[in-house]
Design an enzyme around this catalytic site. Structure first.
Site, PDB file in Angstrom:
ATOM      1  N   TRP A 188       0.866  -1.180   0.000  1.00 22.92           N
ATOM      2  CA  TRP A 188       0.000   0.000   0.000  1.00 22.92           C
ATOM      3  C   TRP A 188       0.898   1.225   0.000  1.00 22.92           C
ATOM      4  O   TRP A 188       1.858   1.307   0.769  1.00 22.92           O
ATOM      5  CB  TRP A 188      -0.927   0.053   1.223  1.00 22.92           C
ATOM      6  CG  TRP A 188      -1.666   1.365   1.237  1.00 22.92           C
ATOM      7  CD1 TRP A 188      -2.709   1.723   0.430  1.00 22.92           C
ATOM      8  CD2 TRP A 188      -1.357   2.530   2.040  1.00 22.92           C
ATOM      9  NE1 TRP A 188      -3.071   3.031   0.682  1.00 22.92           N
ATOM     10  CE2 TRP A 188      -2.266   3.547   1.650  1.00 22.92           C
ATOM     11  CE3 TRP A 188      -0.417   2.809   3.026  1.00 22.92           C
ATOM     12  CZ2 TRP A 188      -2.260   4.818   2.233  1.00 22.92           C
ATOM     13  CZ3 TRP A 188      -0.400   4.077   3.598  1.00 22.92           C
ATOM     14  CH2 TRP A 188      -1.325   5.068   3.208  1.00 22.92           C
ATOM     15  N   GLU A 229      -2.944  -2.839  -2.765  1.00 26.81           N
ATOM     16  CA  GLU A 229      -4.115  -2.314  -2.031  1.00 26.81           C
ATOM     17  C   GLU A 229      -4.579  -0.945  -2.525  1.00 26.81           C
ATOM     18  O   GLU A 229      -3.908   0.071  -2.316  1.00 26.81           O
ATOM     19  CB  GLU A 229      -3.768  -2.229  -0.538  1.00 26.81           C
ATOM     20  CG  GLU A 229      -4.932  -1.719   0.321  1.00 26.81           C
ATOM     21  CD  GLU A 229      -4.587  -1.648   1.798  1.00 26.81           C
ATOM     22  OE1 GLU A 229      -3.414  -1.887   2.168  1.00 26.81           O
ATOM     23  OE2 GLU A 229      -5.506  -1.330   2.581  1.00 26.81           O
ATOM     24  N   LYS A 231      -7.198   2.457  -2.817  1.00 25.88           N
ATOM     25  CA  LYS A 231      -7.876   3.345  -1.874  1.00 25.88           C
ATOM     26  C   LYS A 231      -8.545   4.454  -2.689  1.00 25.88           C
ATOM     27  O   LYS A 231      -8.009   4.886  -3.705  1.00 25.88           O
ATOM     28  CB  LYS A 231      -6.834   3.919  -0.917  1.00 25.88           C
ATOM     29  CG  LYS A 231      -7.385   4.710   0.243  1.00 25.88           C
ATOM     30  CD  LYS A 231      -6.269   4.972   1.272  1.00 25.88           C
ATOM     31  CE  LYS A 231      -6.797   5.741   2.463  1.00 25.88           C
ATOM     32  NZ  LYS A 231      -5.828   5.845   3.546  1.00 25.88           N
ATOM     33  N   ASP A 262      -9.790  -3.302   1.207  1.00 23.61           N
ATOM     34  CA  ASP A 262      -9.857  -2.735   2.554  1.00 23.61           C
ATOM     35  C   ASP A 262     -11.254  -2.140   2.737  1.00 23.61           C
ATOM     36  O   ASP A 262     -11.692  -1.292   1.942  1.00 23.61           O
ATOM     37  CB  ASP A 262      -8.768  -1.657   2.717  1.00 23.61           C
ATOM     38  CG  ASP A 262      -8.711  -1.096   4.139  1.00 23.61           C
ATOM     39  OD1 ASP A 262      -9.773  -0.712   4.669  1.00 23.61           O
ATOM     40  OD2 ASP A 262      -7.605  -1.021   4.703  1.00 23.61           O
ATOM     41  N   HIS A 265     -11.837   1.669   2.389  1.00 28.85           N
ATOM     42  CA  HIS A 265     -11.218   2.386   1.274  1.00 28.85           C
ATOM     43  C   HIS A 265     -12.141   2.737   0.123  1.00 28.85           C
ATOM     44  O   HIS A 265     -11.686   2.961  -0.997  1.00 28.85           O
ATOM     45  CB  HIS A 265     -10.037   1.567   0.732  1.00 28.85           C
ATOM     46  CG  HIS A 265      -8.826   1.667   1.596  1.00 28.85           C
ATOM     47  ND1 HIS A 265      -7.580   1.285   1.204  1.00 28.85           N
ATOM     48  CD2 HIS A 265      -8.684   2.142   2.867  1.00 28.85           C
ATOM     49  CE1 HIS A 265      -6.710   1.485   2.168  1.00 28.85           C
ATOM     50  NE2 HIS A 265      -7.358   2.002   3.192  1.00 28.85           N
ATOM     51  N   HIS A 289      -8.558  -6.413   4.091  1.00 32.00           N
ATOM     52  CA  HIS A 289      -8.238  -5.625   5.276  1.00 32.00           C
ATOM     53  C   HIS A 289      -9.583  -5.282   5.899  1.00 32.00           C
ATOM     54  O   HIS A 289     -10.259  -4.350   5.465  1.00 32.00           O
ATOM     55  CB  HIS A 289      -7.487  -4.345   4.895  1.00 32.00           C
ATOM     56  CG  HIS A 289      -6.003  -4.531   4.841  1.00 32.00           C
ATOM     57  ND1 HIS A 289      -5.129  -3.495   4.653  1.00 32.00           N
ATOM     58  CD2 HIS A 289      -5.252  -5.655   4.982  1.00 32.00           C
ATOM     59  CE1 HIS A 289      -3.894  -3.968   4.668  1.00 32.00           C
ATOM     60  NE2 HIS A 289      -3.933  -5.265   4.858  1.00 32.00           N
ATOM     61  N   ASP A 297     -13.035   8.563   8.850  1.00 35.04           N
ATOM     62  CA  ASP A 297     -11.993   7.643   9.307  1.00 35.04           C
ATOM     63  C   ASP A 297     -12.271   6.245   8.779  1.00 35.04           C
ATOM     64  O   ASP A 297     -13.399   5.753   8.847  1.00 35.04           O
ATOM     65  CB  ASP A 297     -11.940   7.590  10.832  1.00 35.04           C
ATOM     66  CG  ASP A 297     -10.897   6.576  11.294  1.00 35.04           C
ATOM     67  OD1 ASP A 297      -9.716   6.759  10.948  1.00 35.04           O
ATOM     68  OD2 ASP A 297     -11.269   5.585  11.948  1.00 35.04           O
ATOM     69  N   ASP A 299     -10.652   3.480   9.838  1.00 36.03           N
ATOM     70  CA  ASP A 299      -9.982   2.467  10.651  1.00 36.03           C
ATOM     71  C   ASP A 299     -10.485   2.329  12.075  1.00 36.03           C
ATOM     72  O   ASP A 299      -9.691   2.288  13.013  1.00 36.03           O
ATOM     73  CB  ASP A 299      -8.469   2.752  10.667  1.00 36.03           C
ATOM     74  CG  ASP A 299      -7.874   2.730   9.274  1.00 36.03           C
ATOM     75  OD1 ASP A 299      -7.829   1.653   8.692  1.00 36.03           O
ATOM     76  OD2 ASP A 299      -7.475   3.801   8.771  1.00 36.03           O
ATOM     77  N   ASP A 329      -7.333  -4.434   9.757  1.00 30.53           N
ATOM     78  CA  ASP A 329      -6.589  -3.178   9.610  1.00 30.53           C
ATOM     79  C   ASP A 329      -7.373  -2.030  10.238  1.00 30.53           C
ATOM     80  O   ASP A 329      -8.243  -1.440   9.601  1.00 30.53           O
ATOM     81  CB  ASP A 329      -6.333  -2.892   8.114  1.00 30.53           C
ATOM     82  CG  ASP A 329      -5.534  -1.607   7.915  1.00 30.53           C
ATOM     83  OD1 ASP A 329      -5.003  -1.073   8.906  1.00 30.53           O
ATOM     84  OD2 ASP A 329      -5.462  -1.124   6.764  1.00 30.53           O
TER      85      ASP A 329
HETATM   86  C1  RNT Z   1      -3.914   2.660   4.584  1.00 31.92           C
HETATM   87  C2  RNT Z   1      -4.017   1.208   4.290  1.00 31.92           C
HETATM   88  C3  RNT Z   1      -2.905   0.367   4.837  1.00 31.92           C
HETATM   89  C4  RNT Z   1      -2.485   0.758   6.237  1.00 31.92           C
HETATM   90  C5  RNT Z   1      -1.537  -0.210   6.896  1.00 31.92           C
HETATM   91  C6  RNT Z   1      -0.868   0.376   8.084  1.00 31.92           C
HETATM   92  O1  RNT Z   1      -4.994   3.356   4.166  1.00 31.92           O
HETATM   93  O2  RNT Z   1      -5.241   0.710   4.722  1.00 31.92           O
HETATM   94  O3  RNT Z   1      -3.240  -0.962   4.751  1.00 31.92           O
HETATM   95  O4  RNT Z   1      -3.577   0.935   7.073  1.00 31.92           O
HETATM   96  O5  RNT Z   1      -0.664  -0.702   5.973  1.00 31.92           O
HETATM   97 ZN    ZN Z   2      -5.519  -1.394   4.658  1.00 35.75          ZN
END
Ligand code: RNT
Ligand code: ZN
Length: 421
Positions: A188, A229, A231, A262, A265, A289, A297, A299, A329
């Protein structure tokens, strides 16, 4: 187990209830036990890493909160992880980032990392029966402050990050080889722009070229698998992300790489669950993820909500558990970090269990074209006694049942975490 064990009694009753609906609970538990979850090491120290030349967290990754007790050293992080694994049923994995290497007090820059810097992690994983996954760390570094790494217009900077990613794959392969468990190395990068770019083409051309250089050397797929990955946007890259979904989907299909989905994302109302069966038509394996987006946010700690159940529903019930690598993640520094890991991981496993138990009957209604029954059963399934099955699963795996794990974390906090600065 003694006859009058209430957990066992509740389980037997639940099992009968499910059997009457044509669901084989024991079979579901057998499948569940074989699904590893890759815990993200970075929940334990707020995505800090162990480099010796500092550098604040950057490139759109933001961790909020300052709950006491974060891990400052590899040994502390490993201790916290051991505590966490002891509270989670089944055998799992650990997902490491390159800047968690152990550099013996030296400044080892990202383009100089080697498998030897991860020898302690590998030995520890072996001792604990864990698999390892890996990630190049293309953020929080002097050479990423302008927001561009593999797609940077500066050739020297691109070269630096290419070298870092090449070395990361080799470390991944060394981990896979040493443990006899394939490592997934996920790339990523933060590359993007806060405001509207004039040229979206050149950075993407550079990224494709850099990635081809990173992946040039063939590694044994038994030891290492590469993932990329995408986003949609990040903090500070609201208007443009070079590695978008379409970019990496095309890249993964054409270069035979794993695509990483993810959950945080995409557009705020767009889930990843529906993407799983789509992309698996065109690639053998993917990486997840699992995370929880809340407003801007991406995460938050994973909770047992509809999004998570929708993701889980697409995996084991379709027999995709060998093709979908499940990683977590998220990062929360406002609560106890061991609890954050435990809550999210237990929820991921619980979601897989719930969906393994509900699906057979709903699918047969659908197959017979009876959508009335499908909807009725989808709703009835929400109050079937999966909690009793989950409790029994935890007990049979020798981990705390119900919220008993919390007392364990609180005492760990008192004895260990509260003593840290
Ligand atoms: C960031 C990605 C990535 C990170 C990690 C720390 O937007 O999701 O995967 O969160 O690699
Ligand atoms: Zn991620």
């Amino acid at each position: 187990m003694p006859e009058n064990n209430p957990i066992e009694t509740a389980y037997r009753l639940a099992q009968e209830r499910y059997a009457a609906l044509g669901v084989d609970v024991e079979h579901a538990l057998k499948i569940l036990l074989q699904i590893p979850i890759s815990l993200h090491c970075w929940q334990g120290d707020d995505v800090g890493g162990f480099e010796n030349f500092g550098g604040a967290l950057g490139n759109g990754l933001a961790v909020t909160g300052n709950y006491p007790g974060k891990a400052h050293t590899p040994d502390e992080l490993r201790a916290d992880l051991e505590k966490t694994y002891s509270l989670i049923p089944g055998k799992h994995r650990l997902n490491l980032h390159a800047f968690y290497g152990e550099f013996g007090g030296k400044k080892v820059d990202r383009d100089a990392i080697e498998p030897k810097h991860f020898a302690n992690w590998i030995a520890w994983a072996k001792k604990n029966g864990l698999g390892l996954d890996f990630n190049p760390t293309c953020f929080s570094h002097q050479k990423s402050v302008d927001g561009f790494t593999l797609s940077n217009a500066d050739k020297g900077i691109r070269k630096f990050w290419i070298e870092h990613c090449i070395r990361s794959r080799e470390i991944g392969a060394a981990m896979g080889k040493a443990l006899g468990k394939t490592c997934v190395t996920n790339v990523w990068i933060p590359d993007g722009m806060k405001d509207t770019p004039a040229d979206r083409v050149s950075p993407r051309e550079r990224l494709a070229e850099s990635l081809d250089a990173v992946f040039k050397k063939k590694l044994s797929p038994k030891e290492n698998l590469d993932a990329v990955e995408p986003k949609l946007f990040g903090i500070g890259s609201e208007s443009f992300v070079v590695g978008s979904h379409e970019f990496y989907l095309g890249y993964a299909v054409s270069r035979k790489k794993l695509l990483t989905l993810d959950a945080g994302h995409y557009h705020p109302t767009e889930g990843i669950a529906d993407k799983i069966s789509s992309v698996l038509q065109f690639m053998p394996e993917i990486l997840l993820h699992v995370s929880r987006g809340v407003r801007w946010d991406s995460d938050h700690v994973v909770i047992l909500n509809d999004d998570l159940l929708a993701i889980a529903r697409e995996i084991a019930v379709n027999g995709f558990e060998k093709r979908v690598h499940i990683g977590l993640d998220y990062f929360d520094a406002s609560i106890n970090r061991v609890a954050a890991w435990t809550i999210g991981t237990r929820n991921m496993i619980r979601a897989l269990l719930v969906t393994l138990l509900e699906t057979p009957l709903i699918r047969s209604a659908e197959a017979s074209g009876d959508y009335t029954t499908r909807l009725a059963l989808q709703e009835e399934a929400k109050t079937l006694p999966f909690g009793a099955v989950w409790d029994y699963y935890c007990e049979s795996q020798g981990v705390p049942v119900g919220d008993a794990w919390l007392a364990d974390v609180k005492s760990y906090e008192k004895i260990v975490l509260s003593k840290r600065n």
